[in-house]
Design a protein around this motif. Sequence first.
Motif, PDB file in Angstrom:
ATOM      1  N   UNK A 173       0.844  -1.186   0.000  1.00  0.00           N
ATOM      2  CA  UNK A 173       0.000   0.000   0.000  1.00  0.00           C
ATOM      3  C   UNK A 173       0.889   1.249   0.000  1.00  0.00           C
ATOM      4  N   UNK A 174       0.523   2.245  -0.795  1.00  0.00           N
ATOM      5  CA  UNK A 174       1.178   3.552  -0.748  1.00  0.00           C
ATOM      6  C   UNK A 174       0.288   4.480   0.067  1.00  0.00           C
ATOM      7  N   UNK A 175       0.878   5.100   1.083  1.00  0.00           N
ATOM      8  CA  UNK A 175       0.133   5.968   2.005  1.00  0.00           C
ATOM      9  C   UNK A 175       0.749   7.364   2.015  1.00  0.00           C
ATOM     10  N   UNK A 176      -0.108   8.381   2.075  1.00  0.00           N
ATOM     11  CA  UNK A 176       0.365   9.760   2.173  1.00  0.00           C
ATOM     12  C   UNK A 176      -0.372  10.447   3.323  1.00  0.00           C
ATOM     13  N   UNK A 177       0.328  10.717   4.433  1.00  0.00           N
ATOM     14  CA  UNK A 177      -0.312  11.458   5.522  1.00  0.00           C
ATOM     15  C   UNK A 177      -0.401  12.940   5.143  1.00  0.00           C
ATOM     16  N   UNK A 178      -1.601  13.511   5.211  1.00  0.00           N
ATOM     17  CA  UNK A 178      -1.806  14.888   4.768  1.00  0.00           C
ATOM     18  C   UNK A 178      -1.525  15.912   5.863  1.00  0.00           C
ATOM     19  N   UNK A 179      -1.557  15.499   7.120  1.00  0.00           N
ATOM     20  CA  UNK A 179      -1.354  16.437   8.220  1.00  0.00           C
ATOM     21  C   UNK A 179      -0.372  15.843   9.210  1.00  0.00           C
ATOM     22  N   UNK A 180       0.307  16.718   9.944  1.00  0.00           N
ATOM     23  CA  UNK A 180       1.251  16.246  10.957  1.00  0.00           C
ATOM     24  C   UNK A 180       0.488  15.711  12.159  1.00  0.00           C
ATOM     25  N   UNK A 181       1.160  14.906  12.954  1.00  0.00           N
ATOM     26  CA  UNK A 181       0.538  14.317  14.126  1.00  0.00           C
ATOM     27  C   UNK A 181       1.005  12.891  14.319  1.00  0.00           C
ATOM     28  N   UNK A 182       0.456  12.238  15.321  1.00  0.00           N
ATOM     29  CA  UNK A 182       0.798  10.841  15.600  1.00  0.00           C
ATOM     30  C   UNK A 182      -0.409   9.972  15.269  1.00  0.00           C
ATOM     31  N   UNK A 183      -0.178   8.979  14.437  1.00  0.00           N
ATOM     32  CA  UNK A 183      -1.274   8.125  13.958  1.00  0.00           C
ATOM     33  C   UNK A 183      -0.936   6.665  14.231  1.00  0.00           C
ATOM     34  N   UNK A 184      -1.973   5.873  14.277  1.00  0.00           N
ATOM     35  CA  UNK A 184      -1.771   4.437  14.512  1.00  0.00           C
ATOM     36  C   UNK A 184      -2.426   3.653  13.377  1.00  0.00           C
ATOM     37  N   UNK A 185      -1.637   2.768  12.757  1.00  0.00           N
ATOM     38  CA  UNK A 185      -2.182   1.840  11.755  1.00  0.00           C
ATOM     39  C   UNK A 185      -2.659   0.607  12.516  1.00  0.00           C
ATOM     40  N   UNK A 186      -3.939   0.267  12.400  1.00  0.00           N
ATOM     41  CA  UNK A 186      -4.470  -0.821  13.227  1.00  0.00           C
ATOM     42  C   UNK A 186      -3.867  -2.179  12.877  1.00  0.00           C
ATOM     43  N   UNK A 187      -3.853  -3.056  13.869  1.00  0.00           N
ATOM     44  CA  UNK A 187      -3.373  -4.422  13.649  1.00  0.00           C
ATOM     45  C   UNK A 187      -4.294  -5.144  12.663  1.00  0.00           C
ATOM     46  N   UNK A 188      -3.719  -6.060  11.940  1.00  0.00           N
ATOM     47  CA  UNK A 188      -4.462  -6.819  10.930  1.00  0.00           C
ATOM     48  C   UNK A 188      -4.661  -8.245  11.423  1.00  0.00           C
ATOM     49  N   UNK A 189      -5.889  -8.727  11.342  1.00  0.00           N
ATOM     50  CA  UNK A 189      -6.207 -10.108  11.714  1.00  0.00           C
ATOM     51  C   UNK A 189      -6.567 -10.890  10.453  1.00  0.00           C
ATOM     52  N   UNK A 190      -6.060 -12.126  10.366  1.00  0.00           N
ATOM     53  CA  UNK A 190      -6.322 -12.964   9.197  1.00  0.00           C
ATOM     54  C   UNK A 190      -6.627 -14.382   9.665  1.00  0.00           C
ATOM     55  N   UNK A 191      -7.683 -14.966   9.103  1.00  0.00           N
ATOM     56  CA  UNK A 191      -8.101 -16.320   9.482  1.00  0.00           C
ATOM     57  C   UNK A 191      -7.988 -17.270   8.296  1.00  0.00           C
ATOM     58  N   UNK A 192      -7.587 -18.496   8.574  1.00  0.00           N
ATOM     59  CA  UNK A 192      -7.508 -19.540   7.554  1.00  0.00           C
ATOM     60  C   UNK A 192      -7.891 -20.873   8.190  1.00  0.00           C
ATOM     61  N   UNK A 193      -8.193 -21.845   7.336  1.00  0.00           N
ATOM     62  CA  UNK A 193      -8.521 -23.183   7.832  1.00  0.00           C
ATOM     63  C   UNK A 193      -7.319 -24.087   7.635  1.00  0.00           C
ATOM     64  N   UNK A 194      -6.884 -24.721   8.710  1.00  0.00           N
ATOM     65  CA  UNK A 194      -5.729 -25.621   8.685  1.00  0.00           C
ATOM     66  C   UNK A 194      -6.238 -27.059   8.591  1.00  0.00           C
ATOM     67  N   UNK A 195      -6.097 -27.724   7.432  1.00  0.00           N
ATOM     68  CA  UNK A 195      -6.637 -29.086   7.290  1.00  0.00           C
ATOM     69  C   UNK A 195      -5.912 -30.111   8.158  1.00  0.00           C
ATOM     70  N   UNK A 196      -4.677 -29.840   8.526  1.00  0.00           N
ATOM     71  CA  UNK A 196      -3.943 -30.813   9.353  1.00  0.00           C
ATOM     72  C   UNK A 196      -4.547 -30.902  10.745  1.00  0.00           C
ATOM     73  N   UNK A 197      -4.860 -29.757  11.327  1.00  0.00           N
ATOM     74  CA  UNK A 197      -5.461 -29.760  12.662  1.00  0.00           C
ATOM     75  C   UNK A 197      -6.981 -29.770  12.602  1.00  0.00           C
ATOM     76  N   UNK A 198      -7.539 -29.610  11.388  1.00  0.00           N
ATOM     77  CA  UNK A 198      -8.986 -29.587  11.182  1.00  0.00           C
ATOM     78  C   UNK A 198      -9.640 -28.462  11.986  1.00  0.00           C
ATOM     79  N   UNK A 199      -8.922 -27.324  12.045  1.00  0.00           N
ATOM     80  CA  UNK A 199      -9.406 -26.177  12.813  1.00  0.00           C
ATOM     81  C   UNK A 199      -9.117 -24.877  12.083  1.00  0.00           C
ATOM     82  N   UNK A 200      -9.895 -23.841  12.430  1.00  0.00           N
ATOM     83  CA  UNK A 200      -9.607 -22.497  11.953  1.00  0.00           C
ATOM     84  C   UNK A 200      -8.513 -21.883  12.835  1.00  0.00           C
ATOM     85  N   UNK A 201      -7.658 -21.091  12.205  1.00  0.00           N
ATOM     86  CA  UNK A 201      -6.625 -20.390  12.952  1.00  0.00           C
ATOM     87  C   UNK A 201      -6.652 -18.920  12.573  1.00  0.00           C
TER      88      UNK A 201
END
Length: 203
Positions: A173-201
Amino acid sequence: EDIPTPQSIGLERENYNGEIYNVGVIRKLLLFPQHTGKIVIEPFEVECMVRQQLSSGGGSFFDDFFGNYREVRVMRRSAPVTITVKELPTANKPSGFSGTVGSVQMSTFLSADTVNANDALTHKVTFSGRGNLKLLQVPSINFPLDFESYEPKATKDIKVTEQGMMGTVTFEYVLIPRYSGEYKIPALRFSYFDPKSDNYKTI
Protein backbone atom coordinates in the motif's frame (compact mmCIF):
# COMPACT_ATOMS: atom_id res chain seq x y z
CA GLU A 1 -2.77 -25.46 -11.78
CA ASP A 2 -0.31 -27.32 -13.99
CA ILE A 3 2.52 -29.04 -12.12
CA PRO A 4 5.75 -28.75 -14.16
CA THR A 5 6.77 -32.05 -15.73
CA PRO A 6 9.84 -32.86 -17.86
CA GLN A 7 9.37 -32.38 -21.60
CA SER A 8 10.94 -35.75 -22.31
CA ILE A 9 8.74 -38.48 -20.84
CA GLY A 10 10.72 -41.07 -18.87
CA LEU A 11 9.23 -44.55 -19.02
CA GLU A 12 9.08 -47.01 -16.14
CA ARG A 13 7.88 -50.59 -16.21
CA GLU A 14 4.67 -51.22 -14.31
CA ASN A 15 2.40 -54.22 -13.74
CA TYR A 16 -1.18 -53.31 -14.62
CA ASN A 17 -3.87 -56.03 -14.45
CA GLY A 18 -1.24 -58.74 -14.77
CA GLU A 19 0.49 -57.24 -17.83
CA ILE A 20 3.74 -55.29 -18.00
CA TYR A 21 3.57 -51.80 -19.51
CA ASN A 22 6.01 -48.98 -20.05
CA VAL A 23 4.45 -46.06 -18.13
CA GLY A 24 5.19 -42.35 -18.49
CA VAL A 25 3.64 -39.21 -16.97
CA ILE A 26 2.07 -36.91 -19.56
CA ARG A 27 0.56 -34.25 -17.32
CA LYS A 28 0.03 -33.44 -13.64
CA LEU A 29 -2.51 -30.99 -12.23
CA LEU A 30 -3.06 -29.49 -8.79
CA LEU A 31 -6.81 -29.14 -8.21
CA PHE A 32 -8.69 -26.80 -5.87
CA PRO A 33 -12.41 -27.68 -5.55
CA GLN A 34 -14.59 -24.57 -5.49
CA HIS A 35 -17.72 -26.13 -4.01
CA THR A 36 -18.76 -29.08 -1.85
CA GLY A 37 -20.36 -32.36 -2.88
CA LYS A 38 -19.43 -34.98 -5.44
CA ILE A 39 -17.35 -33.54 -8.29
CA VAL A 40 -16.64 -35.58 -11.42
CA ILE A 41 -13.31 -35.01 -13.15
CA GLU A 42 -13.94 -35.52 -16.83
CA PRO A 43 -11.92 -38.16 -18.71
CA PHE A 44 -8.52 -37.17 -20.08
CA GLU A 45 -8.14 -37.71 -23.81
CA VAL A 46 -4.92 -38.07 -25.74
CA GLU A 47 -4.17 -38.82 -29.38
CA CYS A 48 -1.24 -41.18 -29.82
CA MET A 49 0.83 -42.10 -32.84
CA VAL A 50 1.39 -45.86 -32.73
CA ARG A 51 3.90 -47.68 -34.90
CA GLN A 52 2.15 -50.80 -36.15
CA GLN A 53 4.12 -53.64 -37.71
CA LEU A 54 2.68 -55.06 -40.90
CA SER A 55 2.95 -58.67 -41.88
CA SER A 56 5.23 -59.12 -44.88
CA GLY A 57 2.56 -60.94 -46.86
CA GLY A 58 5.06 -62.29 -49.31
CA GLY A 59 7.20 -59.18 -49.27
CA SER A 60 10.89 -59.17 -49.93
CA PHE A 61 13.61 -60.29 -47.57
CA PHE A 62 14.55 -56.62 -47.02
CA ASP A 63 11.03 -55.82 -45.74
CA ASP A 64 11.39 -58.55 -43.12
CA PHE A 65 14.91 -57.46 -42.21
CA PHE A 66 14.34 -53.70 -41.89
CA GLY A 67 10.75 -53.98 -40.71
CA ASN A 68 7.57 -52.91 -42.44
CA TYR A 69 5.65 -50.38 -40.31
CA ARG A 70 2.95 -47.80 -40.56
CA GLU A 71 1.98 -44.95 -38.21
CA VAL A 72 -1.57 -45.18 -36.87
CA ARG A 73 -3.46 -42.48 -34.92
CA VAL A 74 -5.10 -43.91 -31.80
CA MET A 75 -7.37 -42.04 -29.36
CA ARG A 76 -7.16 -43.03 -25.71
CA ARG A 77 -9.55 -41.91 -22.97
CA SER A 78 -9.24 -42.30 -19.22
CA ALA A 79 -12.10 -43.22 -16.91
CA PRO A 80 -13.87 -40.35 -15.10
CA VAL A 81 -12.92 -39.81 -11.46
CA THR A 82 -15.37 -38.80 -8.72
CA ILE A 83 -14.13 -36.80 -5.74
CA THR A 84 -16.15 -36.07 -2.60
CA VAL A 85 -15.48 -32.56 -1.29
CA LYS A 86 -16.35 -32.01 2.37
CA GLU A 87 -17.83 -28.78 3.66
CA LEU A 88 -15.66 -26.68 5.95
CA PRO A 89 -16.86 -26.74 9.56
CA THR A 90 -19.33 -24.04 10.51
CA ALA A 91 -18.59 -24.29 14.24
CA ASN A 92 -16.03 -21.70 15.43
CA LYS A 93 -15.79 -20.21 11.93
CA PRO A 94 -14.20 -16.74 12.26
CA SER A 95 -16.25 -13.82 10.95
CA GLY A 96 -13.39 -12.64 8.74
CA PHE A 97 -12.69 -16.03 7.11
CA SER A 98 -12.38 -15.56 3.31
CA GLY A 99 -11.72 -19.14 2.17
CA THR A 100 -7.96 -19.65 2.55
CA VAL A 101 -7.09 -23.30 3.30
CA GLY A 102 -3.59 -24.44 4.20
CA SER A 103 -0.87 -23.24 6.54
CA VAL A 104 -0.17 -19.49 6.44
CA GLN A 105 2.06 -16.98 8.20
CA MET A 106 1.68 -13.19 7.99
CA SER A 107 4.10 -10.29 8.45
CA THR A 108 3.82 -6.51 7.99
CA PHE A 109 6.43 -3.89 7.15
CA LEU A 110 6.29 -0.09 7.29
CA SER A 111 8.90 1.79 5.27
CA ALA A 112 9.22 4.56 7.90
CA ASP A 113 7.66 5.49 11.23
CA THR A 114 8.52 9.21 10.99
CA VAL A 115 7.75 11.24 7.86
CA ASN A 116 6.81 14.77 6.88
CA ALA A 117 3.25 15.68 5.93
CA ASN A 118 2.56 14.82 2.26
CA ASP A 119 5.52 12.43 2.11
CA ALA A 120 4.69 8.95 0.80
CA LEU A 121 5.41 5.78 2.72
CA THR A 122 4.65 2.11 2.01
CA HIS A 123 2.95 -0.49 4.14
CA LYS A 124 3.47 -4.11 3.11
CA VAL A 125 1.49 -7.15 4.18
CA THR A 126 3.09 -10.48 3.27
CA PHE A 127 1.45 -13.90 3.48
CA SER A 128 3.66 -16.98 3.18
CA GLY A 129 3.07 -20.68 3.45
CA ARG A 130 1.26 -23.49 1.68
CA GLY A 131 -2.31 -23.70 0.37
CA ASN A 132 -4.62 -21.99 -2.09
CA LEU A 133 -2.52 -18.81 -1.98
CA LYS A 134 -3.68 -17.50 -5.35
CA LEU A 135 -7.17 -17.03 -3.90
CA LEU A 136 -5.94 -14.63 -1.19
CA GLN A 137 -8.02 -11.48 -1.14
CA VAL A 138 -6.77 -7.94 -0.55
CA PRO A 139 -6.75 -7.28 3.22
CA SER A 140 -9.13 -4.57 4.37
CA ILE A 141 -7.20 -2.10 6.53
CA ASN A 142 -8.82 0.95 8.14
CA PHE A 143 -6.03 3.48 7.65
CA PRO A 144 -6.33 6.82 9.51
CA LEU A 145 -8.74 9.26 7.88
CA ASP A 146 -5.95 11.81 7.36
CA PHE A 147 -4.03 9.27 5.25
CA GLU A 148 -4.53 9.10 1.52
CA SER A 149 -4.26 5.47 0.45
CA TYR A 150 -4.24 3.74 -2.93
CA GLU A 151 -5.20 0.29 -4.16
CA PRO A 152 -2.37 -2.06 -3.15
CA LYS A 153 0.01 -3.62 -5.62
CA ALA A 154 -0.06 -7.42 -5.38
CA THR A 155 3.15 -9.41 -5.90
CA LYS A 156 2.98 -13.21 -6.04
CA ASP A 157 5.93 -15.58 -5.85
CA ILE A 158 4.24 -18.97 -5.93
CA LYS A 159 5.45 -22.43 -6.93
CA VAL A 160 3.21 -25.34 -7.82
CA THR A 161 4.55 -28.78 -6.85
CA GLU A 162 3.16 -32.22 -6.10
CA GLN A 163 3.19 -31.23 -2.41
CA GLY A 164 0.86 -28.30 -3.17
CA MET A 165 1.02 -24.59 -3.84
CA MET A 166 3.60 -22.71 -1.77
CA GLY A 167 5.25 -19.30 -1.71
CA THR A 168 4.46 -15.70 -0.80
CA VAL A 169 1.85 -13.09 -1.67
CA THR A 170 2.60 -9.45 -0.83
CA PHE A 171 0.20 -6.50 -0.87
CA GLU A 172 1.97 -3.12 -0.93
CA TYR A 173 0.00 0.00 0.00
CA VAL A 174 1.18 3.55 -0.75
CA LEU A 175 0.13 5.97 2.01
CA ILE A 176 0.37 9.76 2.17
CA PRO A 177 -0.31 11.46 5.52
CA ARG A 178 -1.81 14.89 4.77
CA TYR A 179 -1.35 16.44 8.22
CA SER A 180 1.25 16.25 10.96
CA GLY A 181 0.54 14.32 14.13
CA GLU A 182 0.80 10.84 15.60
CA TYR A 183 -1.27 8.13 13.96
CA LYS A 184 -1.77 4.44 14.51
CA ILE A 185 -2.18 1.84 11.75
CA PRO A 186 -4.47 -0.82 13.23
CA ALA A 187 -3.37 -4.42 13.65
CA LEU A 188 -4.46 -6.82 10.93
CA ARG A 189 -6.21 -10.11 11.71
CA PHE A 190 -6.32 -12.96 9.20
CA SER A 191 -8.10 -16.32 9.48
CA TYR A 192 -7.51 -19.54 7.55
CA PHE A 193 -8.52 -23.18 7.83
CA ASP A 194 -5.73 -25.62 8.69
CA PRO A 195 -6.64 -29.09 7.29
CA LYS A 196 -3.94 -30.81 9.35
CA SER A 197 -5.46 -29.76 12.66
CA ASP A 198 -8.99 -29.59 11.18
CA ASN A 199 -9.41 -26.18 12.81
CA TYR A 200 -9.61 -22.50 11.95
CA LYS A 201 -6.63 -20.39 12.95
CA THR A 202 -6.39 -16.62 13.33
CA ILE A 203 -3.11 -14.75 13.11
